[in-house]
Design an enzyme around this catalytic site. Sequence first.
Site, PDB file in Angstrom:
ATOM      1  N   ARG A  70      31.146   3.505 -30.355  1.00  0.00           N
ATOM      2  CA  ARG A  70      32.097   4.515 -30.834  1.00  0.00           C
ATOM      3  C   ARG A  70      31.379   5.778 -31.263  1.00  0.00           C
ATOM      4  NH1 ARG A  70      36.648   2.056 -33.307  1.00  0.00           N
ATOM      5  NH2 ARG A  70      36.941   4.138 -34.155  1.00  0.00           N
ATOM      6  N   TYR A 111      35.163  -6.719 -30.058  1.00  0.00           N
ATOM      7  CA  TYR A 111      36.326  -7.559 -29.785  1.00  0.00           C
ATOM      8  C   TYR A 111      35.794  -8.978 -29.631  1.00  0.00           C
ATOM      9  CZ  TYR A 111      39.348  -3.561 -28.694  1.00  0.00           C
ATOM     10  OH  TYR A 111      40.093  -2.431 -28.755  1.00  0.00           O
ATOM     11  N   PRO A 120      44.511  -4.733 -25.719  1.00  0.00           N
ATOM     12  CA  PRO A 120      43.856  -3.441 -25.957  1.00  0.00           C
ATOM     13  C   PRO A 120      42.490  -3.345 -25.302  1.00  0.00           C
ATOM     14  CG  PRO A 120      43.598  -4.840 -27.871  1.00  0.00           C
ATOM     15  CD  PRO A 120      44.391  -5.626 -26.870  1.00  0.00           C
ATOM     16  N   ASP A 170      41.334   3.647 -29.577  1.00  0.00           N
ATOM     17  CA  ASP A 170      40.174   4.542 -29.626  1.00  0.00           C
ATOM     18  C   ASP A 170      39.604   4.916 -28.275  1.00  0.00           C
ATOM     19  OD1 ASP A 170      39.090   2.179 -28.840  1.00  0.00           O
ATOM     20  OD2 ASP A 170      37.562   2.094 -30.386  1.00  0.00           O
TER      21      ASP A 170
END
Lengths: 593, 593
Positions: free
Chosen positions: B235, B243, B323, B48
């Site tokens: 987001r 995370y 990530p 993302d």
Amino acid sequence: MASESRVDVLIIGAGPAGLMCAHGLVKAGINVRIVDQRSKQVLAGQADGIQPRTIEVLQSYGLAERLLKEGNHIHMAAFYNPSPNGGIERTDRAPDVTAPTARYPFKVTLHQGAIETIFLDSMREQGLEVDRPTIPTLLELSTDESELKDANAYPVKVVLKHLEKDTTETLRAKFVVGSDGAHSWVRKTLKITMDGEHTEYIWGVVDMIPKTNFPDIRNRCAIHSNNGSCMIIPREGDKVRLYVQLSHKDVHVDPKTGRVDRTKCGPEQVMEVAKKSLKPYDIDKVGKIHWWTIYIIGQRVASQFSIHERVFIAGDACHTHSPKAGQGMNASMNDTHNLVWKLAHVLRGWADISLLKTYEFERRQYAQDLIDFDKTFSALFSGKPRTNDNQNGVSHEEFLKAFQTSGAFSSGIGIHYSPSMIVQNTYQTVVRNQTVGMRILPYVFIRAADARPYELQDLLPADTRFKILLFAGNTANPSQLDRVNILAENMEQKVLKKFGRDVFDVISISSAQKDKVNYTDLPEVLRSHWSKVLLDDVDMFQRTGGKGYAYYGIDSEQGVIVIVRPDGYVGMVSPLEKIEDVEAYFAGFLTPI
Amino acid sequence: MASESRVDVLIIGAGPAGLMCAHGLVKAGINVRIVDQRSKQVLAGQADGIQPRTIEVLQSYGLAERLLKEGNHIHMAAFYNPSPNGGIERTDRAPDVTAPTARYPFKVTLHQGAIETIFLDSMREQGLEVDRPTIPTLLELSTDESELKDANAYPVKVVLKHLEKDTTETLRAKFVVGSDGAHSWVRKTLKITMDGEHTEYIWGVVDMIPKTNFPDIRNRCAIHSNNGSCMIIPREGDKVRLYVQLSHKDVHVDPKTGRVDRTKCGPEQVMEVAKKSLKPYDIDKVGKIHWWTIYIIGQRVASQFSIHERVFIAGDACHTHSPKAGQGMNASMNDTHNLVWKLAHVLRGWADISLLKTYEFERRQYAQDLIDFDKTFSALFSGKPRTNDNQNGVSHEEFLKAFQTSGAFSSGIGIHYSPSMIVQNTYQTVVRNQTVGMRILPYVFIRAADARPYELQDLLPADTRFKILLFAGNTANPSQLDRVNILAENMEQKVLKKFGRDVFDVISISSAQKDKVNYTDLPEVLRSHWSKVLLDDVDMFQRTGGKGYAYYGIDSEQGVIVIVRPDGYVGMVSPLEKIEDVEAYFAGFLTPI
């Protein structure tokens, strides 16, 4: 076959004024219809200049991005005058826009059809199409006083004829807007007169793609030559529009209608005059002429802009003037931009119907100012240049000065609505650089929650809501935060709950620095969403933002309240403690719930 | 039923790498197909984060605008560490991006499905759709040397199975790109090995809308708590990704596969760990968890990125890593961005097939650097924080320093391709601040013809053409204009006519001021259109532009030639007199016509 139907707002005429109106209303969820006599939209020519303020307005509806992408941007103006060696020579270059606070410091040129398409596409997403070819054949307004004053009544009867289907429809409307152009059927039917007269100036216009060695062909040029004046307007793609002054010997004016006889003079003749005026430079067209016209400048304003605030006229229907300063389409769109939110407020029951009186009050004054501006500008531009042989002519200095001092007005940035029920300037002094009655100045602030820079105007969309900008002062100071907490409580009771939360959007702007405060510091009534708290600080890379309080002329410790109308104009400013005056301002036209 | 067909390029896998490839090729008019095993595109979760350089790349394809509109922008990073009072406290805030030349100085977060949709919609306008659900069942590469070297041959045979239609198709392709993810079928079929290993670090990820009093929930947060580390990624909309570091006692790892057993630990457990790590702040989810995963970080690079430059692998198929630094999707898209123009040049016959060797040369080195970066960053982030009780832990200063020094790399801005047939740095010193092999620095210049400011990068779209930027020096000086006239003549003969005008776009940038020069001053070979001449000057309102020569480190009198590759990386720089060296540079991989 006849049918009968009802509508809240009927708009007659789908040019720029009508489309701005229909688009704004349908986006606001208002029941609206729009009809036009043409079976297809305009595809070439006509108006084409969008001024800086109009770009800001289109941006507030989410329409500017496409305009900016499709249109040509004019940044520079060049001035040519007779050369001692014969022909013309460049005297000067200058910014085309003279409006230091303009968010978009340039003009956009794009043909009217493309601009209309931007509106039409956005309307279509909302489910609204133009009903065409359709003409009104009857318009009657009730004479019943109580009906005229009842916002829920349908006092206007209109008969529409659908030309293609060859059917007739009788419609009852709460309100009608006549945006049907200079020869407005609505205006004539209402017997509204036009005040003013025609001038002596005759101009020819051609749109084409040029082949030329003229070095300013992509700038707006004001050319005073001994062969007559000429204006160059670069357009989208490689297109250029030429405005060419013609003399009475070039054209034949029909003494009965006062219009130019187009069978005697066409685009080729206009091009020939332009070629002579541009010497020693060469100019010719590539391919065909896309559009042309010849006209005599008229300067007139309608005596009234509405009948009983139930039928309105807007755009060319209420003002005609010279097209060369690129005002026409702008004045038209801004007429209905002014009207849309007022109609929405009245139709929703938020505001008293008397709010609609401010439409004529604000826009007729503007139209009169426009005609005054146009008279000065047209005379200067159509006048002979000053040369050694003609010491009474227009000098470059005189022309440039007029060009620049008129910049605030012609850009639209300088539009200033006078005090009224919706413009209240009692506390003007607390915001030194933001005039009440003028549009909110664009400026960049950062969001407290994520330090993202935002143009303030982008947080004030034309969504029919009043925006309460709380410049909260230095909220890192506990005593100021106490003031803000008290204000928030008062605002909740006296404004938000009283007139209804839906009418408002509250945005706070703290003068504290981003490393000193959190968005969570402010009381919850001031943050309906985490995005509603801003800071007057630079962004993380110091590229933009900061010093906003100083820019608006606001005390960075004390703060201030700024009320922005739904059309982006400042309606009122007030110290934090004067929330009762803010309440009184809204009580002047809003209905308590 | 079986059919047999031919295609220039077959792409297997329609994730970010595959879509960037397909989109770029179809926009270039290349005959391309793309297949994917999934019957629908990804709708939630996955990658993302879009880094600053990737935004520039997407902008060069005309795709950034929508990304910027739909995505969240992360400007600020916040750092939390154990508080002496228990729980965590904020230690610092800092810019999230550390790359001073970034055109977009922030990251964009948007879920992978929305990003894929941007590509899919643009591909659809070009008439290309993803063929799905379709899997390859056979891939064979010819062993005939002459066939492998012939750009017009179809040396790859692929059998595709269309799962829904239950049909099989045999395809002959000139080139195949395997962008089929971490478990790449193409890679395994080609027997390409992955070098590297798994780490000990286990992380859980949840996507949700939070309800929280945590003041940095809209910033990227690196949280070192005594309960484990946690990263917050805001987001699009109100969504947030967490995370969360898990310990081996929280999860069960299957000893056979090395993967986490998801039946033993789910999103609720991950949320519970996050809640503890964020104390004293509260965090909970509003509604459901949109997506979640648990993984062990692996850090591996494929040993080869192609077989005979006829079958390539790209994206996750050739590199896997943590990530959390938001690199994955960026590395993937930039792999194929590097490959697209090379394939187009070879397929059109513009370039020799050996050009394709530079794909592995450039992108494998990058992937190795990425793994090195990831090892450092992951270890620091997964490490215990330094506290009074744990003096060996990671200090904030140590972490912030690593965060900031890695900024150039992680933003993608620092990507630097080494010298090769397409990167020639002999004359590096003539452009002091623009490194050959790095992307062209963004900067604003104004157009000579109309003074409109333009970001230079926007004039260098990813259209597969080489851009010849002629920094023409001070063209108001007649002797410099003579040099430019001579250069123009030489460039015409030795480059444009020799390799073909279609391969190049020529843009000139004069250092002269706008009131001193006309765009018509330059020789016609340098202005295929009036828009191709720029000036290093401020715009009419002094808001942007100016001092560009100094910014790039170019002599403003003498000028210089800068060759920008179709992917936006500088391939070569040269003094005006060394046009023969420019000719030699192009002769190294282009085919004379």
